[in-house]
Scaffold this motif. Structure first.
Motif: not given
Length: 825
Positions: A527-531, A714-730
């Motif tokens: 769903e993230t890819v499609l969005a 659906d709920a997780a994708v909505k939350e994920l799309l609004a989140a900061d997903r910048t890789p940290t390379w931890e």
């Protein structure tokens, strides 16, 4: 000439204190010479065992941010003086050569001032396929070897004057080395040596004159200022002691909260080199001049409103392009104080004192995959400079994950300025370096049931079938050959692991308990890819771990949205890149912008970096743009990507087995005697293992959970799309730490995460397994495999992954167990 300048004003920082005072007072170093010398130079201490002091130019645009008009004007004025010296006829026949890294931009500006002379600068970056036209050594430098790599092999072959440009002459040794090497290969009758400052002693001046007599050529020298450095006895030892005393306290400038990084598309003119590494002609110059106003306008538009002080920061040898862009900004935004400098390889001590030339230092890893290996790079006098914005200009070769990493240049800059703009200039590679003949037609993808146990519509394999070739070798023999450098891991295959009945039971139990969890992750990533990526993506899995995930994503898109997505599997090999022929096939049939690369999971992020570098190389070689290096993965425990189903490190059952959960397909193979330059990479189809095949069972078990996962997805994708997903390379940082803590000293032998640990136990020579304390059923299969192979499992309290597999660092044949002795598998 004998006038001391140590007390002169250096008004570069506006405080009236000469920026060589600190060194002069502590080391007894004296500058004597022209009245302008103190305006041109300050002093600092090198972190270099060969020379204690560093002459720091205030007008070069390397260590000290300066007005781009001053930087460019200094070189251009020298070029005009050379033109007057040579006359119109001599100037029209001249060739200009600049020195890397400090004088690449200066030499280019001299060539501009000279008129229409072609320009070439030396480089420390070898380029495959480009013939070397010469080279020489810079004996006192931290990085000595210079290469000359002109695209036109005749560039240096004429008999017109050769103009050599460096920022300063201290002894003249580099000039002599260059003249000697070039005159032997391309003899001519006249040379002109150009520098901002000539600091040679009378003895050094005599050596150059004697050399000119010996070769029977005229050698003239043109410099903005002349002088000398007087060094007391023992200055090298005193300098090293000073560096040691101040090294640990050298400032990096006060840190603020991280600013934003914004990419600006320059639209650099196609075919115009980014500098003089391979030559820069009058025709190139005309095209660049025509394009500069529009590129400058794009940068000006991207600056934050009201910016009063802006730095344009070049990258090592890349000085001329960012300098010209900075000069355009200076004209377009007269209300702002525009400054220019560049990053450097040169290690220099930083001391926050107005009488010292290097006030602050930013340290970051090299990010252009240098031929001499990884190392530190530096940006001086940037931190604490009060810049409202920094425009970082790099070439595409240097636009790597390391540039964007948590300890990379962009992150370092963002800690010291509220706005960082990134402008990438395409790295120019001569056509001869990548031209090749290849057939017009590539074969169609392999499909099941002829190749793989998957249904033909589920995936097309952009591979060649090597099923009839014996490629397997005992695990210990492969490990020894790989670690000793005698073979690459992709040149052979491990013997396929045949799971015991107990292990197969573990797989089925794990699948039963985790199918719903996997279905949720599949839904989220799809769903993230499609969005975000494409409403109708072309899924391209990285074989083979990515292939089951790609099929599941295709099934989700069909189940939830009725989409019939194209799906292919391609080969990518660490250290060798992605299959370029597969990319050509894809680009000929699909819009590259729709392609989404898919993998199973991230470990430390090596394949993520490999893909980014390979796509950049492909784009430069083929001129095909649009492929996005951002991988979509089921699990991203290493925090290496933005598109993922989960960042938890848990058991993905498809990681438990090899080919029997991956369509009966082997690892991909890349071996020169089997895979030609116009072939797809290879792989084997293990038809004989059909009785143990659970590939479809795995897919069906996960797909059966799609409906029950839908609402949560659906709920997780909505939350994920609004989140900061910048890789940290931890994950990468953790691997580096573990590599050192356990005395391995090779990150390639540390495999983090459940999936990678399983691979170590199935295909490599394991040494030990690190398990997070309290890890439960996700590690049942790991513990069983470790017991079978006699490998200890060590519980660790603070572990960012559920587990980490350590490959045996001894690489002795039979070193299966932790004690280096063979254990029955």
């Amino acid at each position: 000439m004998d006038k001391a300048v140590n007390n002169g004003d250096n008004r570069a920082d506006g405080n009236g204190t000469w920026s060589g005072t600190w060194v002069a007072e502590r080391l007894g170093v004296e500058l004597v010479g022209d009245d302008t010398l103190a305006d041109l130079l300050g002093l600092a201490l090198r972190r270099n065992p060969k020379r204690a002091h560093l002459l720091v130019s205030n007008v070069l645009g390397k260590h000290v941010p300066q007005s781009p008009s001053v930087v460019y004007g200094s070189g251009f004025a020298l070029g005009r003086r050379v033109r007057e010296l040579l006359g119109d006829a001599g100037a029209s026949a001249a060739v200009v050569v600049g020195y890397a890294e400090t004088a690449t931009g200066l030499g280019h500006a001299v060539a501009d001032g000279l008129g229409f002379a072609p320009y070439l600068h030396s480089t420390r970056r070898p380029v495959p396929g480009v013939a070397q036209a010469g080279g020489f050594e810079e004996s006192h430098s931290h990085a000595t070897s210079h290469l000359l790599l002109p695209e036109d092999p005749e560039l240096l072959a004429g008999d017109g004057p050769l103009v050599l440009v460096d920022d300063e002459f201290s002894t003249g040794n580099t000039v002599l080395n260059t003249l000697r090497a070039l005159h032997e290969r391309y003899p001519r009758g006249r040379y002109v040596v150009v520098a901002l400052v000539d600091m040679r002693s009378p003895t050094d001046q005599d050596r150059l004159a004697e050399f000119a007599d010996d070769i029977g050529a005229r050698v003239d020298l043109v410099a903005t200022a002349q002088g000398a450095v007087r060094l007391p006895d023992g200055v090298l030892e005193k300098g090293q002691a000073l560096v040691a005393a101040h090294e640990q306290t050298g400032p990096v400038g006060a840190r603020g909260s991280a600013g934003a990084v914004t990419r600006v598309e320059l639209r650099w003119p196609a075919g115009v080199p980014d500098g003089g590494r391979h030559g820069f002609t009058a025709a190139h110059r005309r095209r660049l001049e025509a394009a500069l106003p529009a590129m400058g306008a794009r940068l000006a538009e991207a600056l934050p409103p009201g910016a009063r002080r802006v730095l344009v920061l070049g990258c090592e040898e890349l000085m001329y392009a960012p300098l010209r862009l900075a000069r355009e900004l200076e004209h377009l935004v007269p209300s702002a104080d525009i400054r220019f400098s560049t990053t450097t390889r040169s290690p220099v001590l930083a001391v926050d004192d107005p009488g010292y030339a290097i006030r602050t230092r930013l340290v970051f890893p090299a990010h252009d995959n240098p031929a001499d290996g990884p190392g530190e790079r530096y940006a001086y006098n940037v931190a604490g400079g009060g810049f409202d914005a920094v425009v970082a200009v790099v070439d595409s070769t240097a636009d790597t994950p390391a540039l964007h990493a948590p300890d990379g240049l962009l992150t370092q800059l963002a800690a010291h300025t509220p706005h960082v703009l990134l402008a990438v200039v395409p790295s120019y590679v001569p056509e001869a370096a990548h031209a090749s003949e290849r057939p017009a037609m590539l074969p169609e993808p392999l499909r099941g049931p002829a190749f793989s146990s998957y249904s033909p519509e589920e995936v097309g394999w952009l591979l060649q079938d090597l099923s009839d070739v014996t490629l397997e070798a005992p695990t210990e023999e492969r490990e020894e050959a790989i670690q000793r450098g005698g073979a690459h891991y992709a040149e052979s295959l491990p013997v396929e692991y045949q799971p015991s009945e107990q292990y197969q039971q573990l797989f089925h139990a794990a699948l039963e308990t985790s199918a719903a969890r996997i279905a949720h992750a599949v839904g989220v990533v799809t769903e993230t890819v499609l969005a975000e990526r494409s409403p109708r993506p072309v899924l391209v899995s990285l074989a083979r771990a990515g292939t089951p995930v790609g099929i599941l994503m295709r099934r989700w898109a069909q189940h939830r949205h009725g989409l019939d997505l194209a799906h292919y599997a391609v080969s990518i090999v660490r250290g060798r890149g992605i299959d370029a022929n597969a990319l050509r096939w894809l680009a000929a049939r699909h819009d590259p912008r729709d392609v989404v690369f898919v993998d199973g999971w991230t470990g430390k992020g090596a394949i993520t970096r490999e893909l980014a570098a390979a796509l950049r190389e492909f784009e430069e070689a083929e001129g095909v743009t649009g492929f996005d290096p951002e991988i979509a993965v089921l699990a991203d425990p290493g925090s290496c990507v933005r598109t993922y189903g989960t960042r938890e490190d848990y058991l993905i059952p498809s990681a438990c087995l090899n080919s029997t959960v991956s369509g009966l397909i082997s690892r991909t193979v890349l071996r020169a005697d089997l895979v030609g330059p116009n072939d797809f990479h290879g792989a084997k189809f293990y038809r004989e293992l059909a009785g143990a095949d659970v590939s479809t069972a795995f897919l069906d078990a996960v797909s059966a959970c799609f409906d029950e996962a839908a609402d949560a997805v659906d709920a997780a994708v909505k939350e994920l799309l609004a989140a900061d997903r910048t890789p940290t390379w931890e994950g990468w940082a953790a691997v580096e730490r573990i590599s050192e803590e356990y005395g391995i000293h090779d990150v390639n032998l540390v495999k983090p995460g459940v999936g990678e640990t399983t691979r170590v136990l199935l295909r490599r020579v394991p040494w030990k397994i690190l398990a997070r304390a309290g890890a439960g059923p996700d590690l049942d299969h790991v513990r069983l495999l470790a017991e079978q192979r006699g490998v200890p499992v060590e519980e660790v309290a603070e572990l960012p992954y559920t587990c980490v597999g350590l490959i045996h660092p001894k690489y002795t044949r039979g070193a299966t167990g932790a004690d280096g002795k063979a254990v029955a598998v």
